[in-house]
Structure formats: C-alpha cells, structure tokens
Write an enzyme that holds these catalytic residues in place. Structure first.
Site, PDB file in Angstrom:
ATOM      1  N   GLU A  45      62.391  71.513  42.989  1.00  0.00           N
ATOM      2  CA  GLU A  45      61.919  72.898  43.081  1.00  0.00           C
ATOM      3  C   GLU A  45      62.994  73.780  43.728  1.00  0.00           C
ATOM      4  OE1 GLU A  45      57.891  75.199  44.728  1.00  0.00           O
ATOM      5  OE2 GLU A  45      58.330  73.160  45.391  1.00  0.00           O
ATOM      6  N   LYS A 114      55.529  79.335  38.780  1.00  0.00           N
ATOM      7  CA  LYS A 114      54.587  78.457  39.486  1.00  0.00           C
ATOM      8  C   LYS A 114      53.210  79.120  39.536  1.00  0.00           C
ATOM      9  CE  LYS A 114      54.422  75.588  43.703  1.00  0.00           C
ATOM     10  NZ  LYS A 114      55.116  75.252  44.958  1.00  0.00           N
ATOM     11  N   CYS A 175      55.268  71.055  42.089  1.00  0.00           N
ATOM     12  CA  CYS A 175      54.927  70.625  43.462  1.00  0.00           C
ATOM     13  C   CYS A 175      53.434  70.727  43.772  1.00  0.00           C
ATOM     14  CB  CYS A 175      55.753  71.418  44.474  1.00  0.00           C
ATOM     15  SG  CYS A 175      55.793  70.648  46.120  1.00  0.00           S
ATOM     16  N   SER A 357      66.759  59.224  80.202  1.00  0.00           N
ATOM     17  CA  SER A 357      66.037  59.055  81.471  1.00  0.00           C
ATOM     18  C   SER A 357      65.655  57.617  81.764  1.00  0.00           C
ATOM     19  CB  SER A 357      64.759  59.906  81.443  1.00  0.00           C
ATOM     20  OG  SER A 357      63.846  59.369  80.497  1.00  0.00           O
TER      21      SER A 357
END
EC number: 6.3.5.1
Length: 633
Positions: A45, A114, A175, A357
């Site tokens: 896309e 789309k 999509c 840490s």
C-alpha cells in the site's frame, strides 16, 4: 490451452518521502518477479511515497513526486510485459484518494481507490484520504500531462472495477478492506474474480500474524480463488514496524510465505497455480453458485494480455506449505530489533546509548540490541550487500565485515550503570555481567555529586533541606528527592550519548534508548523526563510478562547466564535509601499491585476497552479464587 499462472507479491522496506529509494526498490521487485516468470506483480500500500507520510499527504509535492515516480516506472523497460500494481495517493476532482494504479506496457489499465479506510488504533487514514463510496462504479480520470506524454492516453477508468485478462479476472482490495465485515473479495469472487490482490500497510502487533493468515485462508476457503497479500516491511520513519508476511494462498491453503522479520529491503514471493483448481473448487459449492447468480456485476476493464502461456503442460506447480509462526517471545526478539536497525541506519547515527540498571526492562532493551547485532551478522553471512554497506557506514570503517554479534555490539552499543548512594552492589554486578556477556562498551559512574549540586541550589535559595521518609521527611520531600536522581540520569545519558564517542576519538553520536514498559506507562509509574525520556523506547508497547518471556528466550538462545539473576531479582527503582546495604524499595510495593496484575489491567483497558467499572465486574469473576470483591475494588 494456458491455465497455469505465475503471480508475484512482495514486501518492501519503503521509507516515507524517499521517492528515489522507493522507486529503486519497486523496480528491483518487478525485475525479480519477471525473472521468476511472473506476469503480474503486486506491491504494498502507498509504496511509491511510503505509507507513513502522515500530514505530508496534504502537500501537493507528495502528489507531484508520486506522479514522477509513476512516470519513471511506466518508462522503464523493467516494467514491460508484466502487469504492475503499485500504490500511491491520487487527487481526483480535488479529492485525495489512496489508490492502486495498474499498468501494462506503458498503458494505465485502472486506478482503483481504497473503499474502506483504516482509522483506528495507530491508523488515521480518514485524516488524509476519502474513501471511494460509489460501489461498482467508475469515472474517467484525466491524466496529468507528464503521464499523457508517456501513455498517449487522455483518460483512464477510476473507481471500483476489476481487470479482465484473456485468461482470468483480477480484483483488488486494499489492506483494511480484508478486515471489514463484508470484504470486497466476497462479491468479487461471486462475480467471477479468480485472483484477489491485497496491498497492505499492516504494522506489527504481537500475535497479529495469526489473524492475518486466518482471514486470507478463510476468504479463499469459503469462496475459492487465489489470494495475494503484499505488505510494507521495516520502520519507515515512525514508531511503527511493518512486519511483511507477504503470502500467496489458494482455496484455503498457503502456497508461499514471506518472512515476518528480515533485514532485506526487497522480498519477492511467486507461485505457479492452476486456474482450473479454482474453477473446479467453486463449481461444487452449490450455495456459492446460487449467490453468484444474483450478484451485481463489477465493471470490467478488458486487458489484451494473458497471465498464462499456451504451452504450459510441463510447467511445475507450487505445492501448499504449512505457515510457520513465531512465538510471542521470538516476535519480540526479532521485530523491535529489526525496527532498531532501520532507525539506526536511517538516522545516520553511530550507535545506541543505554542506561543499564540491572533490572528486567533495561536488560531486555540491551538484549534487543544484541539480537539486532545477531541478525546483522546473519544477514551479512548470507550475502546481504545492503546490510554490509549500512553497517560499514555506521561504524565508519569501509573494510569492516561483522562476524561476531558480541564484537559488533561493542562497536554499536554503549551501556552505562549510573550508581547513587541508594544503589545496591547486586544491581551493579548484574548490569556489569550482562554488559560483559553481550560485549557492549560499559561505563560505570556515580551521580551523587550532580544530585548534591542540584539539591544544594535548592537549599541555598530556600534555606531548606528535604529528607527521605526513612530519615523523617514527608512523602512530598521523599518523592522530590527520588525524582531528582531519575532526572539527573536523563541529563547524563544525553551528555554521554553526544560526547562519549568524541572522548574515545571516534566520530558520530549515539541514540539514547529508553526502557519503560507499557504496563508502567498505562499506570503512570514513572518519573517524567527521567531515563524513560529517550530518543526511542523499543519496549514501550510490551508488557512486563511478555518481556520476561523474551528475556528467558534470550538467556537460552544467546547463552547469557547473567539474565538468570536479573529475572529472579525483585524490580526496584533504587531511589530510596538502602536498609543495611539492602534494597528497601520495590516497584510492586510502590505501585500497590503486582506486574502480573498490571498486565491484566493493561489488556482489559487497551484491548477489551474497559473502564474502571467494567474492569471491576470482569475481575470479580477472574480473581474470585484469589481475592475478595473489596480487594479487587
């Protein structure tokens, strides 16, 4: 009579607004597809401009440069004799659409906008694009002059139509349309479309690959047909990682699986399939055929071209494959690591700086960088010239070839344990041991002089000296004293990130890595502008429980025994005074909940979309054996 078709789909590592780079990757994918015998090629896309352009879609420059790339593709000899299906934004009658442009031999066949836009979670497509709402209708799109000069066409069809070649019919969905309740492939399949194509810009979420594969296999199980899915891959400049998973399926089975995580910029999948398998599969489903007889037809664009060859009797067909999934821990070790690599090479920095840490979060972040180094070495070993060129640029050494992840980690990652008077010997040792095992350049320093200097300014101005609760101070004083330490660490982290390579006589600067997990962020258990304020935070979307599973995987897969002591140690910020040399403060005591409980809250809030009352109602049942309703409240 030709009936076997070879089709290609791909996953491309496109970069927002990198028009020249995007063009080269598209051309390379078409070249590979043709070399493998394909006569149709599908791309991701919005591959021409890159998916993550965000508000740059508003700019006319983005539309102009996309058209210039389209012109270069139409003109290239590489695109001859293959139907090319590319993605780009197009303005039609002053409205911006997210489109597929299909062309063949310098002629545009169809522009398909789309229909259903993604607009939830990380997606904001309705902000920039308008969905095409005229179902099964087309209009004439007047081509810009730069395209007219190449194609010798004045107008082309624009809208909801399908391509009809000499031997088959091809329909496109984009999509999000696959994820909608009534996907276009349903009616397209009933109308005789045999090849469905899906160009995606789908980002990585833990466990999402299962849903994606299930949707495609279910679509072709119920309706028959060939389904191609293309996807973006990599980091295109934003927080998201697009995870490939290109695939080709037919009649409910997978015939080609692309990688989910890879450092390759261009990956092309092909499959040779028999159209008669689709026709015979559909012909025996009577309920489907009854529905097909009633369906409204799609406009068809006739294409004088065949995907099959006349003499294909001896052409070998592709065999079905079993989809191989990664475990969630494997997804964490691969996805964020690939994203880190893209971010590093495209930011043109020399590596990463990580405050280490000795706890699970920063330890997991260190493991992600080590996993990245492991993948880089593997890619170079398998002959990736792009990865080799990028790593040589990062380390500023043209003859360098990485072979050992530990050695590469020493060049790219600088870790730093920032001790204070409240730090324990155990966390210091854990940080040092992990740094030694992954090979990072490790620094140990003490922040007490800086903390005292900052507090000295406050005392000088106010005449007051705050004290910890353990020393008789109020909760306000204690919290302020803890936050000063955390914020001083952030200032030191950025200073060392900018100048530690300079102090070693090496060029470049480092990106600061943060280590705040999603559970703490949801609860707000962090100091604003402390070490969680970094350039990038690769674990920011991952829960503590998933992180612990990932650290366990790293301990076993990468042989890092130092992680064992990190896993069993209680999580602590070490911002309050020690009691007899031992840690007196733990995160879970501070928060009032365990990390396991926090992960449950996170899932209910972010995934199930529950507020406090709904969560309480749910937890009354879920926790009925471990706590009373009042405790759950």
């Amino acid at each position: 009579m030709g009936r076997k078709v070879t089709v290609a789909t791909c996953a491309l590592n496109q970069w927002a607004l990198d028009f020249e780079g995007n063009l080269q990757r598209i051309l390379k994918s078409i070249e590979i597809a043709k070399h493998k015998g394909a006569r149709y090629r599908l791309g991701p896309e919005l591959e021409i401009c890159g998916y993550g352009c965000w508000d740059h879609y508003y700019e006319s420059d983005t539309l102009l440069h996309s058209l210039q790339v389209l012109a270069a593709l139409l003109e290239s000899p590489v695109t001859q004799d293959i139907i090319c299906d590319v993605g780009m934004p197009i303005m039609h009658r002053n409205v911006r659409y997210n489109c597929r442009v299909m062309f063949l031999n310098r002629k545009i066949l169809l522009i398909r906008p789309k229909v259903a836009l993604a607009n939830e979670g990380n997606y904001r497509e309705l902000r920039w694009f308008t969905p095409w709402s005229r179902s099964r209708q087309t209009e004439e799109y007047f081509l810009p002059r730069m395209i007219q000069d190449l194609t010798k066409q004045e107008t082309v069809p624009f809208g909801d139509a399908v391509l009809s070649t000499r031997d088959t019919c091809i329909g496109s969905e984009v999509c999000e349309e696959l994820w909608t309740p009534h996907s276009p492939h349903v009616d397209m399949g009933l109308d005789g479309v045999e090849i469905f194509t899906n160009a995606s810009g789908s980002h990585h979420v833990l466990r999402k690959a299962h849903a994606r594969v299930d949707l495609v296999t279910m679509a072709t199980t119920k309706n028959g047909g060939i389904y191609l899915l293309a996807n973006q891959k990599g980091c295109d400049g934003d927080r998201l990682y697009y995870d490939g998973c290109a695939l080709i399926a037919m009649n409910g089975s997978i015939f080609a699986q692309g990688s989910q995580f890879s450092l390759d910029d261009v990956e092309v999948l092909t499959a040779t399939l028999d159209l008669e398998d689709v026709r015979s599969y559909r012909a025996e489903i009577s309920s489907r055929n009854l529905a097909a007889s009633r369906v409204s037809p799609y406009p068809r664009v006739k294409v004088d071209f065949a995907l099959s060859c006349h003499e294909d009797l001896l052409e070998p067909l592709s065999e079905p494959v079993e989809w191989k999934y990664h475990s969630p821990a494997e997804e964490i070790s691969l996805g964020p690591a690939c994203w880190l690599w893209d971010f590093l090479r495209r930011s043109q920095q020399a590596g990463f700086f990580l405050p280490l840490s000795g706890g699970v979060d920063s330890g997991a972040t260190a493991c992600l960088v080590y996993s990245m180094c492991h993948q880089v070495c593997e890619a170079v070993k398998h002959g990736s010239q792009e990865v080799l060129a990028d790593v040589r640029t990062i380390v500023n050494q043209t003859s360098y070839t990485p072979q050992d992840p530990r050695e590469l980690c020493g060049r790219i990652l600088t870790t730093c344990y920032m001790a204070s008077e409240n730090s324990s010997r155990e966390t210091c040792n854990r940080a040092r041991d992990l740094a030694q095992q992954i090979g990072s350049h490790h620094i140990g320093l003490n922040i007490d002089p800086a903390v005292k200097a900052v507090l000295g300014i406050f005392s000088l101005v106010t005449g007051k000296s705050p004290a910890f609760a353990a020393h008789g101070g109020s909760s306000r004083e204690s919290l302020a004293l803890q936050n000063v330490q955390a914020r001083v660490r952030m200032v030191i982290a950025y200073l060392f990130a900018q100048l530690s390579l300079w102090s070693r006589g090496a060029p470049g600067r480092l990106l600061v890595l943060g280590s705040a997990n999603v559970d703490e962020s949801l609860l707000g258990y962090l100091t604003k502008y402390d070490c969680s304020s970094a350039d990038i935070n690769p674990i920011g979307g991952i829960s503590k429980t998933d992180l612990r599973a990932f650290v366990q995987l790293c301990m076993e897969r990468f042989q890092l025994p130092a992680l064992q002591s990190i896993l069993v140690a209680p999580a602590t910020a070490e911002l309050e005074p020690l009691a007899h040399g031992r840690v007196s403060q733990t995160d879970e005591e501070d928060m009032g909940v365990t990390y396991a409980e926090l992960s449950v809250y996170g899932r209910l809030r972010k995934i199930a979309k529950m507020g406090p009352y709904s969560m309480f109602c749910k937890l009354l049942y879920v926790w009925k054996d471990v706590c009373t309703p009042r405790q759950a409240h």
